[in-house]
Design an enzyme around this catalytic site. Sequence first.
Site, PDB file in Angstrom:
ATOM      1  N   GLY A 143     128.008 -74.361   3.877  1.00 50.93           N
ATOM      2  CA  GLY A 143     127.623 -72.965   3.725  1.00 50.93           C
ATOM      3  C   GLY A 143     128.173 -72.226   4.939  1.00 50.93           C
ATOM      4  O   GLY A 143     127.956 -72.676   6.084  1.00 50.93           O
ATOM      5  N   ALA A 144     128.890 -71.126   4.698  1.00 46.94           N
ATOM      6  CA  ALA A 144     129.634 -70.469   5.786  1.00 46.94           C
ATOM      7  C   ALA A 144     128.764 -70.126   7.005  1.00 46.94           C
ATOM      8  O   ALA A 144     129.121 -70.480   8.138  1.00 46.94           O
ATOM      9  CB  ALA A 144     130.347 -69.233   5.240  1.00 46.94           C
ATOM     10  N   GLN A 148     126.416 -78.481  -5.394  1.00 45.68           N
ATOM     11  CA  GLN A 148     125.526 -77.730  -4.499  1.00 45.68           C
ATOM     12  C   GLN A 148     124.467 -76.953  -5.283  1.00 45.68           C
ATOM     13  O   GLN A 148     123.360 -76.730  -4.787  1.00 45.68           O
ATOM     14  CB  GLN A 148     126.335 -76.757  -3.631  1.00 45.68           C
ATOM     15  CG  GLN A 148     127.178 -77.410  -2.542  1.00 45.68           C
ATOM     16  CD  GLN A 148     128.578 -77.746  -3.016  1.00 45.68           C
ATOM     17  OE1 GLN A 148     128.800 -77.998  -4.190  1.00 45.68           O
ATOM     18  NE2 GLN A 148     129.531 -77.770  -2.116  1.00 45.68           N
ATOM     19  N   ASP A 151     132.715 -67.114   1.444  1.00 37.63           N
ATOM     20  CA  ASP A 151     133.192 -67.829   2.633  1.00 37.63           C
ATOM     21  C   ASP A 151     134.120 -66.963   3.466  1.00 37.63           C
ATOM     22  O   ASP A 151     134.262 -67.170   4.666  1.00 37.63           O
ATOM     23  CB  ASP A 151     133.898 -69.121   2.227  1.00 37.63           C
ATOM     24  CG  ASP A 151     132.857 -70.152   1.850  1.00 37.63           C
ATOM     25  OD1 ASP A 151     132.358 -70.094   0.718  1.00 37.63           O
ATOM     26  OD2 ASP A 151     132.495 -70.974   2.712  1.00 37.63           O
ATOM     27  N   LYS A 180     133.052 -70.592  -3.405  1.00 34.39           N
ATOM     28  CA  LYS A 180     133.143 -71.917  -4.025  1.00 34.39           C
ATOM     29  C   LYS A 180     133.929 -71.877  -5.344  1.00 34.39           C
ATOM     30  O   LYS A 180     133.747 -70.974  -6.153  1.00 34.39           O
ATOM     31  CB  LYS A 180     131.722 -72.428  -4.270  1.00 34.39           C
ATOM     32  CG  LYS A 180     131.580 -73.774  -4.937  1.00 34.39           C
ATOM     33  CD  LYS A 180     132.361 -74.877  -4.261  1.00 34.39           C
ATOM     34  CE  LYS A 180     132.029 -75.034  -2.800  1.00 34.39           C
ATOM     35  NZ  LYS A 180     132.997 -75.941  -2.102  1.00 34.39           N
TER      36      LYS A 180
HETATM   37  O1  MRU Z   1     131.734 -76.075   0.331  1.00 35.77           O
HETATM   38  P1  MRU Z   1     130.486 -75.336   0.674  1.00 35.77           P
HETATM   39  O2  MRU Z   1     129.249 -75.931   0.093  1.00 35.77           O
HETATM   40  O3  MRU Z   1     130.375 -75.106   2.165  1.00 35.77           O
HETATM   41  O4  MRU Z   1     130.672 -73.910   0.012  1.00 35.77           O
HETATM   42  C1  MRU Z   1     129.701 -72.947   0.220  1.00 35.77           C
HETATM   43  C2  MRU Z   1     129.907 -71.694  -0.537  1.00 35.77           C
HETATM   44  O5  MRU Z   1     130.891 -71.516  -1.217  1.00 35.77           O
HETATM   45  C3  MRU Z   1     128.868 -70.634  -0.347  1.00 35.77           C
HETATM   46  O6  MRU Z   1     128.788 -69.832  -1.478  1.00 35.77           O
HETATM   47  C4  MRU Z   1     129.243 -69.754   0.854  1.00 35.77           C
HETATM   48  O7  MRU Z   1     129.539 -70.526   1.983  1.00 35.77           O
HETATM   49  C5  MRU Z   1     128.151 -68.816   1.194  1.00 35.77           C
HETATM   50  S1  MRU Z   1     126.732 -69.622   1.855  1.00 35.77           S
HETATM   51  C6  MRU Z   1     125.601 -68.443   2.250  1.00 35.77           C
END
Ligand code: MRU
Length: 348
Positions: A47-48, A196, A237, A248
């Site tokens: 998650g970013a 996720q 992200d 994602k």
């Molecule tokens: O690969 P991940 O699980 O880190 O991807 C996360 C996402 O795509 C989330 O939608 C994004 O980071 C926003 S989290 C608040």
Amino acid sequence: MPVTTIAWDDGMIRMIDQTRLPGQLIYLEIRDIPTLAEAIRSLRVRGAPAIGVAAAFGLLLAAEQSTATRPEAFFDELQETAELLRNTRPTAVNLGWALDHMLESVRAARAQGVTAMRTALRQKAMALYKNDQTVNRKLAEYGASLIPDPAEIITHCNTGALATVDYGTALGAVFTAHAQGKKVHVWVDETRPLLQGARLNMWELQHEGIPATLICDNTAAFVMARREISLCIVGADRIAANGDTANKIGTYALALAAKHHGVPFYIAAPCSTIDPAAASGEDIPVEERGADEIVNGFGRRTAPEGARVYAPAFDITPNELITAIITEKGVHTPPFTSSLPSGQKTLD
Ligand code: MRU
């Protein structure tokens, strides 16, 4: 949420190992940079916003353990660690954003010596940690204002407390709407290949007592065709200056389906996710993951040996498919080039 996703705990980083959820709630105690880099790469923390804070704590870890006595040597060590961490996941701009904030603070304290540089880093890491908590609450309020009562909501990937320090972004907006007494029901994309949505969103929504239904990613369009869907809301992200949004893999397909069915499509993210240096989605680096996550996910082979795989972790949703982008500064509507704040340069 009764859990803490990530925290600085007396010289080490404590974080939930998200790869073990929903089966096991296990906390990792991270005491060195290689272990942290592995945790970020393998999505133990993901998650970013959460990986931004993890990286900031990483620099703090490196600073606490450094034996350098000269400011130049100390700074060079930190810069090296920052570059290592920056490359662990290339798409989430919050990672580089947090590292740049940390490096800037230590650079500013250089003239006062190593002890002052350490203090500056500690203060900045804690400020970044707190900043994530406050911006999430603010943007969740703005997001909730777009959620009608009752609401049928589709979401993709995990954007709750687990993806941040606390509370979440897109899912945070749902939590706030629920807390306001709105009758919300969430359709949760399972989010192939690492699930996720199934593993983490369903876990968080159950904790909050919010009604939710799990669907395969490829079911979302059919749900829009057959049900009265109020809106889609997802995280990001990296958001380019023109509003093109990396999120994602599968987000773009969801946005296309939403457009076709006349369903509003919202992005919820802190300003730290806006990258003013990216004019459009073309400028956003897209991380590619290993084939194993597709053909051998969760330890079970699902394609023949030797199957060729393409595994981008993210896709880019073009701005014309986005109804509004929600940040802690408000609800931004097209044209995004003029409505979006220019990224989060200072911490409130
Ligand atoms: O690969 P991940 O699980 O880190 O991807 C996360 C996402 O795509 C989330 O939608 C994004 O980071 C926003 S989290 C608040």
